[in-house]
Motif scaffolding. Structure first.
Motif, PDB file in Angstrom:
ATOM      1  N   LEU A 291       0.821  -1.207   0.000  1.00  0.00           N
ATOM      2  CA  LEU A 291       0.000   0.000   0.000  1.00  0.00           C
ATOM      3  C   LEU A 291       0.856   1.259   0.000  1.00  0.00           C
ATOM      4  N   ASP A 292       1.948   1.278   0.759  1.00  0.00           N
ATOM      5  CA  ASP A 292       2.771   2.496   0.777  1.00  0.00           C
ATOM      6  C   ASP A 292       3.307   2.805  -0.614  1.00  0.00           C
ATOM      7  N   ASN A 293       3.723   1.765  -1.340  1.00  0.00           N
ATOM      8  CA  ASN A 293       4.234   1.964  -2.693  1.00  0.00           C
ATOM      9  C   ASN A 293       3.118   2.429  -3.631  1.00  0.00           C
ATOM     10  N   PHE A 294       1.932   1.827  -3.497  1.00  0.00           N
ATOM     11  CA  PHE A 294       0.813   2.220  -4.341  1.00  0.00           C
ATOM     12  C   PHE A 294       0.525   3.710  -4.214  1.00  0.00           C
ATOM     13  N   TRP A 295       0.409   4.192  -2.992  1.00  0.00           N
ATOM     14  CA  TRP A 295       0.034   5.593  -2.797  1.00  0.00           C
ATOM     15  C   TRP A 295       1.142   6.536  -3.248  1.00  0.00           C
ATOM     16  N   PHE A 296       2.388   6.165  -3.041  1.00  0.00           N
ATOM     17  CA  PHE A 296       3.465   7.052  -3.480  1.00  0.00           C
ATOM     18  C   PHE A 296       3.535   7.106  -5.007  1.00  0.00           C
ATOM     19  N   VAL A 297       3.470   5.945  -5.671  1.00  0.00           N
ATOM     20  CA  VAL A 297       3.521   5.924  -7.134  1.00  0.00           C
ATOM     21  C   VAL A 297       2.331   6.672  -7.712  1.00  0.00           C
ATOM     22  N   VAL A 376       2.577   6.557   6.332  1.00  0.00           N
ATOM     23  CA  VAL A 376       3.515   6.972   7.385  1.00  0.00           C
ATOM     24  C   VAL A 376       4.720   6.038   7.409  1.00  0.00           C
ATOM     25  N   ALA A 377       4.474   4.746   7.348  1.00  0.00           N
ATOM     26  CA  ALA A 377       5.569   3.767   7.366  1.00  0.00           C
ATOM     27  C   ALA A 377       6.490   3.976   6.168  1.00  0.00           C
ATOM     28  N   GLY A 378       5.901   4.201   5.012  1.00  0.00           N
ATOM     29  CA  GLY A 378       6.711   4.431   3.816  1.00  0.00           C
ATOM     30  C   GLY A 378       7.580   5.662   3.947  1.00  0.00           C
ATOM     31  N   ARG A 379       7.041   6.736   4.564  1.00  0.00           N
ATOM     32  CA  ARG A 379       7.823   7.971   4.745  1.00  0.00           C
ATOM     33  C   ARG A 379       9.013   7.716   5.680  1.00  0.00           C
ATOM     34  N   VAL A 380       8.776   6.993   6.770  1.00  0.00           N
ATOM     35  CA  VAL A 380       9.866   6.675   7.705  1.00  0.00           C
ATOM     36  C   VAL A 380      10.972   5.909   6.981  1.00  0.00           C
ATOM     37  N   ASN A 392       5.594  -4.234   9.222  1.00  0.00           N
ATOM     38  CA  ASN A 392       4.249  -4.790   9.406  1.00  0.00           C
ATOM     39  C   ASN A 392       3.146  -3.788   9.081  1.00  0.00           C
ATOM     40  N   CYS A 393       3.514  -2.574   8.744  1.00  0.00           N
ATOM     41  CA  CYS A 393       2.518  -1.513   8.516  1.00  0.00           C
ATOM     42  C   CYS A 393       2.383  -1.138   7.042  1.00  0.00           C
ATOM     43  N   LEU A 394       2.949  -1.921   6.146  1.00  0.00           N
ATOM     44  CA  LEU A 394       3.057  -1.511   4.743  1.00  0.00           C
ATOM     45  C   LEU A 394       1.882  -1.950   3.878  1.00  0.00           C
ATOM     46  N   GLY A 395       1.041  -2.840   4.389  1.00  0.00           N
ATOM     47  CA  GLY A 395      -0.060  -3.347   3.569  1.00  0.00           C
ATOM     48  C   GLY A 395       0.428  -4.223   2.442  1.00  0.00           C
ATOM     49  N   LYS A 396       1.245  -5.210   2.773  1.00  0.00           N
ATOM     50  CA  LYS A 396       1.818  -6.081   1.749  1.00  0.00           C
ATOM     51  C   LYS A 396       0.778  -7.025   1.157  1.00  0.00           C
ATOM     52  N   GLY A 397       0.845  -7.198  -0.166  1.00  0.00           N
ATOM     53  CA  GLY A 397       0.065  -8.219  -0.846  1.00  0.00           C
ATOM     54  C   GLY A 397      -1.428  -7.976  -0.933  1.00  0.00           C
ATOM     55  N   VAL A 398      -1.887  -6.739  -0.744  1.00  0.00           N
ATOM     56  CA  VAL A 398      -3.331  -6.497  -0.777  1.00  0.00           C
ATOM     57  C   VAL A 398      -3.782  -5.737  -2.023  1.00  0.00           C
ATOM     58  N   VAL A 399      -2.881  -4.980  -2.644  1.00  0.00           N
ATOM     59  CA  VAL A 399      -3.309  -4.096  -3.736  1.00  0.00           C
ATOM     60  C   VAL A 399      -3.610  -4.892  -5.003  1.00  0.00           C
TER      61      VAL A 399
END
Length: 407
Positions: A291-297, A376-380, A392-399
């Motif tokens: 999820l962090d990658n999805f929102w940033f891209v 937030v996790a992606g920014r850190v 554990n906060c990245l939302g892996k494998g859901v997008v």
């Protein structure tokens, strides 16, 4: 000269034929009579072709007729078709003619192109060699994904033999095949440390365009619709479990289509922003399914649409892991806009998680801003370069799963 009209029915045809026979029996026809004979023959022929058009010539029959006419033996077709077994299979109609075979038969034996091609590919020029090396496309991957139709081709050899017609058919099925071919024919100026495979990238882009052209948009895209307010609205959607789906729906209201298509090998691609007809398109590969990658891209590509995409620059490709590419001015600007839209500098400087890296502090900032904790996790992780933090906060494998369910 008697008035001669276009024939519309059998009665008119019968009268025209009767008149033609009468005129042709005249021993010494005048110029006027000769002109009537010629014109009558033309209108009769035109009517008959419309009512009973000639059946198309079978290409195999044409080949057999031509070699008989030239006194050739069947094995003499090997230079044109490829091998004795291929010759036998083609003439037995168990193997289709490929475009490469047709091109050699047309050039070498003078068999008309329209006979060999039939009605399916009338625009293909058999007189000249193809301008692209179609075997360079990722044929195996394209086949596995169903790009060439529902029937999977089991043989890699058949894929290579039929590369031109398979890829040409795939491109004709889309909205932008000419643009895709132009992209491949033009010299590419890739500035990253990893050169993308242009053929794989072109296939991926064409698939994205094919998907995008069938997506419903509420209004045509207009330059200027991507505002800072729209960026903030999209970021707020991240707080919902179905945020990516909601973002796709929200962007469609502005003529922006979001398409997900898995990347090909050697494309090193995260996303693209492009213009096509009445819509702007964001294509994403989700090669990092988080999820962090999805929102940033997504915000990075929206920044490109806002600042850099225009008719003179209708395509921008992004490998966000490539430090050389990301050093370009437009990439740095897109990164800055995406980062500021996701979490403002003021909010970041005031947050505890900026220095604590603790999960509870990440949750606190996400709640305060009304955004996904993955952002937030992606920014850190980006700020520190420590990719083990808050994993554990990245939302892996859901997008990917979410978009697969939407298709």
């Amino acid at each position: 000269m008697n008035s001669i009209k276009i024939i519309k029915n059998e009665q008119e045809r019968a009268r025209a034929v009767e008149r033609l026979i009468y005129l042709m029996d005249i021993d010494h026809p005048t110029e006027d009579v000769s002109a009537q004979i010629e014109l009558l023959a033309l209108v009769i022929q035109d009517y008959e072709q419309k009512v009973s058009p000639l059946a198309p010539v079978d290409p195999i029959d044409a080949i057999l007729f031509r070699i008989e006419q030239m006194g050739m033996k069947r094995q003499e077709l090997i230079p044109y078709i490829g091998s004795q077994s291929k010759v036998s299979e083609v003439l037995a109609r168990t193997r289709p003619l490929t475009l490469a075979m047709m091109r050699r038969l047309h050039k070498g034996l003078g068999i008309p192109a329209e006979v060999l091609l039939g009605s399916d590919n009338p625009e293909i020029d058999l007189s000249n060699n193809p301008t692209l090396d179609y075997s360079q496309f990722p044929l195996v991957e394209m086949n596995a994904r169903g790009y060439f139709g529902e029937r999977l081709i089991a043989s890699a050899r058949e894929l290579k033999d039929r590369a031109e017609e398979l890829v040409s058919g795939f491109l004709r099925g889309g909205a932008g095949d000419k643009n895709t071919l132009a992209f491949l024919r033009a010299p590419q100026s890739q500035s990253g440390t990893r050169n993308m495979n242009d053929y794989a990238l072109a296939a991926w882009m064409e698939r994205v365009k094919q998907k995008a052209i069938h997506e419903k948009i509420d209004v045509p895209y207009q330059p200027g619709v991507v505002t800072d307010l729209l960026l903030r609205e999209v970021v707020k959607l991240s707080s919902f479990d179905t945020g990516p789906k909601l973002a796709k729906e929200h962007l469609a209201r502005y003529g922006i289509v979001l398409v997900v298509e898995e990347h090909f090998q050697k494309t090193y691609l995260d996303g693209v922003a492009m213009l096509l007809n009445d819509r702007a398109i964001i294509g994403m590969t989700l090669r990092h399914d988080r999820l962090d990658n999805f929102w940033f891209v997504l915000l990075h590509e929206l920044a490109h649409i806002q600042k850099h995409l225009n008719p003179d620059n209708p395509l921008i490709t992004d490998d966000l892991d490539d430090k050389v590419q990301q050093s370009q001015a437009i990439e740095q600007e897109a990164d800055q806009i995406a980062q500021e839209s996701l979490i403002t500098s003021f909010a970041w400087l005031q947050s505890k998680v900026r220095t604590s890296y603790l999960q509870q502090d990440a949750h606190q900032l996400a709640r305060e801003l009304g955004i996904s904790i993955s952002i937030v996790a992606g920014r850190v992780r980006r700020e520190t370069g420590n990719w083990r933090l808050l994993h554990n906060c990245l939302g892996k494998g859901v997008v990917k799963l979410m978009f697969e369910r939407m298709e």
